[in-house]
Design an enzyme around this catalytic site. Structure first.
Site, PDB file in Angstrom:
ATOM      1  N   CYS A 133     -42.387  23.474  13.763  1.00 15.18           N
ATOM      2  CA  CYS A 133     -42.127  24.884  14.042  1.00 15.18           C
ATOM      3  C   CYS A 133     -41.985  24.990  15.555  1.00 15.18           C
ATOM      4  O   CYS A 133     -41.672  24.001  16.214  1.00 15.18           O
ATOM      5  CB  CYS A 133     -43.248  25.770  13.488  1.00 15.18           C
ATOM      6  N   GLN A 134     -42.218  26.140  16.111  1.00 12.24           N
ATOM      7  CA  GLN A 134     -42.060  26.297  17.554  1.00 12.24           C
ATOM      8  C   GLN A 134     -43.175  25.594  18.323  1.00 12.24           C
ATOM      9  O   GLN A 134     -42.920  24.913  19.302  1.00 12.24           O
ATOM     10  CB  GLN A 134     -41.990  27.775  17.934  1.00 12.24           C
TER      11      GLN A 134
END
Length: 124
Positions: A85-86
């Site tokens: 994810c980020q």
């Protein structure tokens, strides 16, 4: 005041237990380790579509954390899963869902996409 202290201590203990249990089924990989294995695995970006379109790891599929429970049929239990994810938080949450789904070999990118220096694809 005592109730607040009890709640804080309970939250810390819960978080610690959850962290220790998660380490049993989720491998946190450095970028180098991630690169070595992700081409032979299911590479899944659990960020939202607008984040994915701004840039993602080449070859990744976008299955957002918000949709993962409804899209479990798209994820094979018998193949390694590489998540990102980020920053790493959402991929850890997704790993818990995949573990309950029966996935065994679950990995995620340490530091997430923001630390990624490898090849990136963006939507045109």
């Amino acid at each position: 005041m005592e109730i607040i202290l009890i709640i804080v201590v309970a939250a810390i203990i819960y978080g610690l237990i959850r962290f220790l249990l998660q380490r049993k089924y989720l491998k946190t990989l450095t970028e180098e380790e991630f690169i070595q294995g992700y081409r032979k695995a299911q590479l899944i970006d659990v960020r939202e579509p607008n984040e994915f379109e701004r840039g993602h790891i080449l070859g990744a599929r976008n299955i957002p954390l918000s949709q993962i429970k409804n899209r479990l049929v798209e994820i094979r239990q018998d193949k390694p899963v590489y998540l990102y994810c980020q920053s790493g938080t959402r991929s850890q949450r997704a790993a818990g869902i995949l573990k309950k789904h029966g996935c065994q070999d679950i990995n995620h990118l340490k530091g997430g996409f923001k630390k990624w220096t490898g090849k990136v694809k963006t939507k045109k």
